[in-house]
Design a protein around this motif. Sequence first.
Motif, PDB file in Angstrom:
ATOM      1  N   GLN A 103       0.832  -1.204   0.000  1.00  0.00           N
ATOM      2  CA  GLN A 103       0.000   0.000   0.000  1.00  0.00           C
ATOM      3  C   GLN A 103       0.870   1.259   0.000  1.00  0.00           C
ATOM      4  O   GLN A 103       0.608   2.203  -0.737  1.00  0.00           O
ATOM      5  N   GLN A 104       1.914   1.260   0.821  1.00  0.00           N
ATOM      6  CA  GLN A 104       2.811   2.410   0.863  1.00  0.00           C
ATOM      7  C   GLN A 104       3.517   2.600  -0.470  1.00  0.00           C
ATOM      8  O   GLN A 104       3.678   3.724  -0.957  1.00  0.00           O
ATOM      9  N   ALA A 105       3.919   1.499  -1.094  1.00  0.00           N
ATOM     10  CA  ALA A 105       4.575   1.583  -2.406  1.00  0.00           C
ATOM     11  C   ALA A 105       3.615   2.175  -3.434  1.00  0.00           C
ATOM     12  O   ALA A 105       4.011   3.018  -4.255  1.00  0.00           O
ATOM     13  N   ARG A 106       2.343   1.747  -3.401  1.00  0.00           N
ATOM     14  CA  ARG A 106       1.349   2.319  -4.311  1.00  0.00           C
ATOM     15  C   ARG A 106       1.222   3.824  -4.110  1.00  0.00           C
ATOM     16  O   ARG A 106       1.183   4.598  -5.078  1.00  0.00           O
ATOM     17  N   LEU A 107       1.152   4.233  -2.858  1.00  0.00           N
ATOM     18  CA  LEU A 107       1.048   5.670  -2.562  1.00  0.00           C
ATOM     19  C   LEU A 107       2.291   6.420  -3.036  1.00  0.00           C
ATOM     20  O   LEU A 107       2.183   7.528  -3.573  1.00  0.00           O
ATOM     21  N   ASP A 108       3.470   5.809  -2.850  1.00  0.00           N
ATOM     22  CA  ASP A 108       4.711   6.446  -3.288  1.00  0.00           C
ATOM     23  C   ASP A 108       4.764   6.575  -4.808  1.00  0.00           C
ATOM     24  O   ASP A 108       5.240   7.587  -5.338  1.00  0.00           O
ATOM     25  N   VAL A 109       4.255   5.567  -5.520  1.00  0.00           N
ATOM     26  CA  VAL A 109       4.208   5.648  -6.991  1.00  0.00           C
ATOM     27  C   VAL A 109       3.260   6.766  -7.399  1.00  0.00           C
ATOM     28  O   VAL A 109       3.578   7.588  -8.259  1.00  0.00           O
ATOM     29  N   GLN A 110       2.083   6.822  -6.769  1.00  0.00           N
ATOM     30  CA  GLN A 110       1.111   7.872  -7.099  1.00  0.00           C
ATOM     31  C   GLN A 110       1.669   9.260  -6.808  1.00  0.00           C
ATOM     32  O   GLN A 110       1.375  10.211  -7.523  1.00  0.00           O
ATOM     33  N   ALA A 111       2.492   9.384  -5.773  1.00  0.00           N
ATOM     34  CA  ALA A 111       3.066  10.678  -5.401  1.00  0.00           C
ATOM     35  C   ALA A 111       4.313  11.012  -6.226  1.00  0.00           C
ATOM     36  O   ALA A 111       4.888  12.080  -6.072  1.00  0.00           O
ATOM     37  N   GLY A 112       4.732  10.079  -7.077  1.00  0.00           N
ATOM     38  CA  GLY A 112       5.912  10.314  -7.909  1.00  0.00           C
ATOM     39  C   GLY A 112       7.222  10.041  -7.199  1.00  0.00           C
ATOM     40  O   GLY A 112       8.291  10.358  -7.713  1.00  0.00           O
ATOM     41  N   LYS A 113       7.176   9.440  -6.020  1.00  0.00           N
ATOM     42  CA  LYS A 113       8.398   9.127  -5.283  1.00  0.00           C
ATOM     43  C   LYS A 113       9.069   7.865  -5.826  1.00  0.00           C
ATOM     44  O   LYS A 113      10.273   7.688  -5.661  1.00  0.00           O
ATOM     45  N   LEU A 114       8.279   6.991  -6.421  1.00  0.00           N
ATOM     46  CA  LEU A 114       8.787   5.764  -7.035  1.00  0.00           C
ATOM     47  C   LEU A 114       8.269   5.677  -8.454  1.00  0.00           C
ATOM     48  O   LEU A 114       7.206   6.191  -8.764  1.00  0.00           O
ATOM     49  N   LYS A 115       9.022   5.001  -9.284  1.00  0.00           N
ATOM     50  CA  LYS A 115       8.576   4.797 -10.654  1.00  0.00           C
ATOM     51  C   LYS A 115       8.562   3.292 -10.932  1.00  0.00           C
ATOM     52  O   LYS A 115       9.458   2.573 -10.486  1.00  0.00           O
ATOM     53  N   PRO A 116       7.535   2.831 -11.643  1.00  0.00           N
ATOM     54  CA  PRO A 116       7.488   1.405 -11.984  1.00  0.00           C
ATOM     55  C   PRO A 116       8.730   1.009 -12.774  1.00  0.00           C
ATOM     56  O   PRO A 116       9.267   1.795 -13.561  1.00  0.00           O
ATOM     57  N   LYS A 117       9.213  -0.215 -12.546  1.00  0.00           N
ATOM     58  CA  LYS A 117      10.395  -0.714 -13.255  1.00  0.00           C
ATOM     59  C   LYS A 117      10.098  -2.097 -13.800  1.00  0.00           C
ATOM     60  O   LYS A 117       9.263  -2.823 -13.263  1.00  0.00           O
ATOM     61  N   SER A 118      10.836  -2.466 -14.826  1.00  0.00           N
ATOM     62  CA  SER A 118      10.689  -3.805 -15.394  1.00  0.00           C
ATOM     63  C   SER A 118      11.390  -4.812 -14.488  1.00  0.00           C
ATOM     64  O   SER A 118      12.224  -4.457 -13.651  1.00  0.00           O
ATOM     65  N   VAL A 119      11.052  -6.080 -14.689  1.00  0.00           N
ATOM     66  CA  VAL A 119      11.701  -7.137 -13.920  1.00  0.00           C
ATOM     67  C   VAL A 119      13.204  -7.110 -14.173  1.00  0.00           C
ATOM     68  O   VAL A 119      14.005  -7.273 -13.251  1.00  0.00           O
ATOM     69  N   ALA A 120      13.611  -6.881 -15.412  1.00  0.00           N
ATOM     70  CA  ALA A 120      15.041  -6.842 -15.749  1.00  0.00           C
ATOM     71  C   ALA A 120      15.755  -5.736 -14.972  1.00  0.00           C
ATOM     72  O   ALA A 120      16.857  -5.930 -14.459  1.00  0.00           O
ATOM     73  N   GLU A 121      15.123  -4.560 -14.866  1.00  0.00           N
ATOM     74  CA  GLU A 121      15.728  -3.459 -14.106  1.00  0.00           C
ATOM     75  C   GLU A 121      15.844  -3.804 -12.626  1.00  0.00           C
ATOM     76  O   GLU A 121      16.857  -3.517 -11.993  1.00  0.00           O
ATOM     77  N   ILE A 122      14.817  -4.435 -12.091  1.00  0.00           N
ATOM     78  CA  ILE A 122      14.843  -4.827 -10.680  1.00  0.00           C
ATOM     79  C   ILE A 122      15.932  -5.859 -10.439  1.00  0.00           C
ATOM     80  O   ILE A 122      16.697  -5.761  -9.475  1.00  0.00           O
ATOM     81  N   MET A 123      16.037  -6.844 -11.318  1.00  0.00           N
ATOM     82  CA  MET A 123      17.050  -7.895 -11.166  1.00  0.00           C
ATOM     83  C   MET A 123      18.456  -7.304 -11.265  1.00  0.00           C
ATOM     84  O   MET A 123      19.344  -7.687 -10.506  1.00  0.00           O
ATOM     85  N   THR A 124      18.659  -6.371 -12.179  1.00  0.00           N
ATOM     86  CA  THR A 124      19.958  -5.712 -12.298  1.00  0.00           C
ATOM     87  C   THR A 124      20.292  -4.974 -11.005  1.00  0.00           C
ATOM     88  O   THR A 124      21.404  -5.071 -10.486  1.00  0.00           O
ATOM     89  N   HIS A 125      19.332  -4.272 -10.472  1.00  0.00           N
ATOM     90  CA  HIS A 125      19.541  -3.549  -9.204  1.00  0.00           C
ATOM     91  C   HIS A 125      19.875  -4.522  -8.073  1.00  0.00           C
ATOM     92  O   HIS A 125      20.790  -4.273  -7.281  1.00  0.00           O
TER      93      HIS A 125
END
Length: 75
Positions: free
Chosen positions: A43-65
């Motif tokens: 829920q917090q992640a959803r709110l952070d995405v809506q507020a522009g604090k987080l941006k959706p990423k692809s699985v490949a980007e997440i795995m690289t990170h």
Amino acid sequence: MSTLAQILEAALELPREEQEALLEAMQKHKAEILRVELAAYAQQARLDVQAGKLKPKSVAEIMTHLDESMGDSDA
């Protein structure tokens, strides 16, 4: 003697079937706590995405990170 030690001692005195029931109850309780924590985190992640604090990423980007993060901890 600490409360935890007393509880463990008492649990070890239970018959095997009751020890197994206690263990199952504790595992269910732990799973419920983790489920609630995960739901709150999501829920917090959803709110952070809506507020522009987080941006959706692809699985490949997440795995690289994750790979980069794990490599940093080995150093």
